[in-house]
Design a protein around this motif. Structure first.
Motif, mmCIF file in Angstrom:
data_model
loop_
_atom_site.group_PDB
_atom_site.id
_atom_site.type_symbol
_atom_site.label_atom_id
_atom_site.label_comp_id
_atom_site.label_asym_id
_atom_site.label_seq_id
_atom_site.Cartn_x
_atom_site.Cartn_y
_atom_site.Cartn_z
ATOM 1 N N PHE A 332 0.845 -1.186 0.000
ATOM 2 C CA PHE A 332 0.000 0.000 0.000
ATOM 3 C C PHE A 332 0.884 1.239 0.000
ATOM 4 O O PHE A 332 2.079 1.181 0.303
ATOM 5 C CB PHE A 332 -0.995 0.006 1.162
ATOM 6 N N ARG A 333 0.287 2.367 -0.365
ATOM 7 C CA ARG A 333 1.031 3.602 -0.658
ATOM 8 C C ARG A 333 0.693 4.684 0.367
ATOM 9 O O ARG A 333 -0.451 4.808 0.787
ATOM 10 C CB ARG A 333 0.691 4.109 -2.060
ATOM 11 N N LEU A 334 1.722 5.491 0.701
ATOM 12 C CA LEU A 334 1.562 6.604 1.641
ATOM 13 C C LEU A 334 1.997 7.889 0.935
ATOM 14 O O LEU A 334 3.202 8.202 0.870
ATOM 15 C CB LEU A 334 2.399 6.396 2.904
ATOM 16 N N PRO A 335 1.065 8.650 0.352
ATOM 17 C CA PRO A 335 1.447 9.917 -0.306
ATOM 18 C C PRO A 335 1.611 11.041 0.717
ATOM 19 O O PRO A 335 0.901 11.093 1.727
ATOM 20 C CB PRO A 335 0.265 10.181 -1.232
ATOM 21 N N LEU A 336 2.550 11.966 0.429
ATOM 22 C CA LEU A 336 2.718 13.169 1.257
ATOM 23 C C LEU A 336 3.473 14.217 0.451
ATOM 24 O O LEU A 336 4.029 13.930 -0.623
ATOM 25 C CB LEU A 336 3.428 12.855 2.575
ATOM 26 N N ARG A 384 6.089 3.454 -0.604
ATOM 27 C CA ARG A 384 5.451 2.174 -0.909
ATOM 28 C C ARG A 384 6.059 1.098 -0.018
ATOM 29 O O ARG A 384 7.281 0.909 -0.012
ATOM 30 C CB ARG A 384 5.637 1.814 -2.384
ATOM 31 N N LEU A 385 5.195 0.416 0.726
ATOM 32 C CA LEU A 385 5.682 -0.597 1.662
ATOM 33 C C LEU A 385 4.783 -1.822 1.620
ATOM 34 O O LEU A 385 3.664 -1.784 1.119
ATOM 35 C CB LEU A 385 5.767 -0.017 3.077
ATOM 36 N N TRP A 386 5.297 -2.929 2.176
ATOM 37 C CA TRP A 386 4.627 -4.231 2.096
ATOM 38 C C TRP A 386 4.378 -4.791 3.495
ATOM 39 O O TRP A 386 5.204 -4.631 4.387
ATOM 40 C CB TRP A 386 5.472 -5.241 1.310
ATOM 41 N N VAL A 387 3.230 -5.482 3.644
ATOM 42 C CA VAL A 387 2.934 -6.267 4.847
ATOM 43 C C VAL A 387 2.454 -7.646 4.393
ATOM 44 O O VAL A 387 2.006 -7.811 3.251
ATOM 45 C CB VAL A 387 1.872 -5.596 5.741
ATOM 46 N N VAL A 394 -4.660 -2.667 7.629
ATOM 47 C CA VAL A 394 -3.607 -1.885 6.982
ATOM 48 C C VAL A 394 -3.557 -0.458 7.509
ATOM 49 O O VAL A 394 -2.505 0.192 7.450
ATOM 50 C CB VAL A 394 -3.797 -1.880 5.451
ATOM 51 N N ASN A 395 -4.665 0.038 8.013
ATOM 52 C CA ASN A 395 -4.667 1.423 8.495
ATOM 53 C C ASN A 395 -3.801 1.598 9.735
ATOM 54 O O ASN A 395 -3.231 2.675 9.955
ATOM 55 C CB ASN A 395 -6.098 1.872 8.797
ATOM 56 N N ASN A 396 -3.700 0.547 10.576
ATOM 57 C CA ASN A 396 -2.839 0.684 11.752
ATOM 58 C C ASN A 396 -1.369 0.753 11.350
ATOM 59 O O ASN A 396 -0.594 1.530 11.911
ATOM 60 C CB ASN A 396 -3.088 -0.456 12.731
ATOM 61 N N ALA A 397 -0.958 -0.056 10.345
ATOM 62 C CA ALA A 397 0.424 0.035 9.867
ATOM 63 C C ALA A 397 0.670 1.374 9.171
ATOM 64 O O ALA A 397 1.746 1.982 9.324
ATOM 65 C CB ALA A 397 0.716 -1.116 8.910
ATOM 66 N N ASP A 400 1.082 3.991 11.983
ATOM 67 C CA ASP A 400 2.387 3.906 12.661
ATOM 68 C C ASP A 400 3.497 4.477 11.796
ATOM 69 O O ASP A 400 4.389 5.193 12.291
ATOM 70 C CB ASP A 400 2.696 2.445 13.005
ATOM 71 N N THR A 401 3.442 4.201 10.505
ATOM 72 C CA THR A 401 4.493 4.712 9.607
ATOM 73 C C THR A 401 4.401 6.228 9.470
ATOM 74 O O THR A 401 5.424 6.935 9.498
ATOM 75 C CB THR A 401 4.367 4.038 8.237
ATOM 76 N N TYR A 402 3.199 6.753 9.298
ATOM 77 C CA TYR A 402 3.038 8.210 9.207
ATOM 78 C C TYR A 402 3.543 8.898 10.474
ATOM 79 O O TYR A 402 4.169 9.974 10.416
ATOM 80 C CB TYR A 402 1.565 8.555 8.996
ATOM 81 N N LEU A 403 3.271 8.296 11.635
ATOM 82 C CA LEU A 403 3.707 8.903 12.886
ATOM 83 C C LEU A 403 5.231 8.944 12.989
ATOM 84 O O LEU A 403 5.819 9.950 13.430
ATOM 85 C CB LEU A 403 3.113 8.124 14.063
ATOM 86 N N ARG A 404 5.884 7.872 12.560
ATOM 87 C CA ARG A 404 7.360 7.865 12.574
ATOM 88 C C ARG A 404 7.918 8.905 11.601
ATOM 89 O O ARG A 404 8.914 9.580 11.884
ATOM 90 C CB ARG A 404 7.869 6.474 12.206
#
Length: 461
Positions: A332-336, A384-387, A394-397, A400-404
């Protein structure tokens, strides 16, 4: 055979038997034996029940002990009757009535134990438990009629009450025989189905979906066989099934179409193995883990702990997103966005490290940051990261990534842009807007300046 004459003969035989003193002596001894067995059995049951309570004896031994406890009173009565019968024979007294009672009580004890074992072979919460005593009495009643020689007379009496529909004769005996036969044969079919399911569960070479298909087919075929055998036993002409098949076809076309469609869809899904227990799926707005496949629906448990029942037909006619069908790895993708004053390469390195530090993110494939373009307010980046455990969400991962990333960007001095606009004022118009006459009634507005020429040279003439 004259039924009325047979009934008269039976009544005369019973009257002669009851008028004999030896008959009443045997009945009194049998009643005394029942009281002794009842008191002794209740005493022993109170002592033995703690041994079969949860936490005591387990497994097959517990089932055997529970069976013995349930049939303890009939067994003790039977043993008492055997002893009394032997005592009467030694005295030279008649034992014809005692012999019948011994057979009837022994049959009841065996049927009681058999029904309990049959019920226990089903699930612990089986609905058969509520009908256990009714089933026991029904079977024992038929056996008792056969032992006493009354079964042919009862059959003949029931067969006299009949209804004729065209060339088909439907008697009360036929209906009773069909109902009893289908009830008993259905229980046997379900018992065999449970045995087949137990064998399939112990098999390691078969897939779960294939096990489900085999168990469903076995259940369906055995129940259909029970119905056919019950019809043959009741003497129903199987050619009548043609009419029944036509009625069934009309019913399927009108009211049962969706039910049959869901049933067939469930078999197709199980054969295709497109949906299996444990899969993580999204159907419409539903996201969760498949808990089980059933004849009419699948059971999906969402992240809120709610069990959602989705008809099988929906899975064949609509789009399904399976997060774990072929591979449990899910990306899944994290845009910013970052500000134009920051270095995108440094920001991308921080984003990748933040993803690697997140517990559930896989190291292989590794997380990757990409520069996706230049926006109006900042530089568009995407992580882009994998679980490999989508059932945990997936929202919890993602959170956590956004917070870091947030903490790492603040420590590195990287800022997130916000929407902003630069306004440029033309000097001449800015001076007019700042004059004292601006905004007073009768003064020329800024819109008038935009529409009227400033000098004769600008005139179109």
């Amino acid at each position: 055979m004259d039924t009325f004459a047979d009934l008269q003969d039976l009544a005369a035989s019973a009257s002669a038997l009851l008028s004999a003193p030896s008959t009443w002596r045997q009945l009194v001894i049998a009643a005394g034996g029942f009281l002794v067995a009842l008191l002794t059995g209740q005493f022993l049951q109170q002592r033995l029940r703690p041994m079969v309570s949860p936490g005591g004896v387990t497994g097959l031994g517990r089932t055997a002990m529970r069976t013995g406890i349930l049939a303890l009173i009939p067994l003790l009565w039977w043993l008492t009757l055997l002893a009394a019968s032997a005592w009467l024979r030694r005295r030279g007294d008649p034992t014809d009535v005692m012999h019948l009672i011994v057979i009837l009580v022994g049959a009841f004890a065996l049927i009681r134990m058999g029904v309990f074992v049959l019920r226990h072979s089903f699930s612990p919460g089986s609905k058969l438990k509520a009908w256990e005593w009714s089933l026991t009495v029904t079977i024992w009643g038929l056996v008792a009629l056969h032992i006493l020689g009354l079964l042919p007379v009862v059959i003949e009496v029931l067969d006299e009450y009949a209804l004729t529909l065209g060339s088909t004769r439907i008697s009360l005996y036929m209906v009773t025989s069909f109902v009893l036969s289908i009830a008993l044969l259905s229980l046997v079919a379900l018992w065999l189905t449970n045995g087949i399911q137990a064998l399939l569960r112990r098999s390691d070479s078969l897939d779960e979906s294939f096990k489900l298909v085999l168990s469903k087919l076995a259940r369906f075929l055995l129940l259909m066989l029970a119905v056919v055998v019950a019809m043959v036993t009741a003497g129903i002409d199987l050619t009548a099934l043609a009419v029944f098949g036509g009625a069934l076809g009309v019913g399927l076309g009108l009211g049962l179409q969706r039910i049959v469609s869901n049933f067939v869809s469930g078999i197709i899904l199980a054969f295709e193995e497109s949906v299996r227990p444990g899969d993580v799926v999204s159907v419409g707005n539903t996201f969760g883990v498949v808990q089980g496949l059933h004849a009419r629906y699948i059971e999906v448990r969402d992240r809120d702990g709610k069990d959602i029942l989705i008809p099988n037909e929906t899975l064949l006619t609509s789009e399904i997103v399976s997060w774990s069908h072929g591979d449990r790895n899910v990306r899944f993708r994290l845009p910013l966005q970052i500000s134009y004053q920051n270095d995108p390469e440094s920001a991308m390195a921080i984003m990748e490290q933040a993803a690697r530090d997140t517990t559930r993110v896989l190291a292989d494939p590794p997380p990757v940051a990409r520069l996706m373009g230049f926006g109006d307010n900042g530089i568009n980046l995407e992580l882009r990261l994998w679980v490999n455990d989508p059932e945990n969400g997936v929202n919890n991962a993602r959170s956590d990534t956004y917070l870091r990333i947030w903490h790492a960007f603040r420590a590195a001095g990287i800022s997130f842009p916000y929407p902003q606009r630069d306004v440029h004022l033309i000097p001449q118009r800015a001076a007019k807007a700042a004059s004292p006459s601006a905004g007073r009634p009768g003064s020329r507005s800024e819109s008038d300046d935009d529409q009227m020429p400033d000098s004769p040279a600008d005139s179109p003439d």
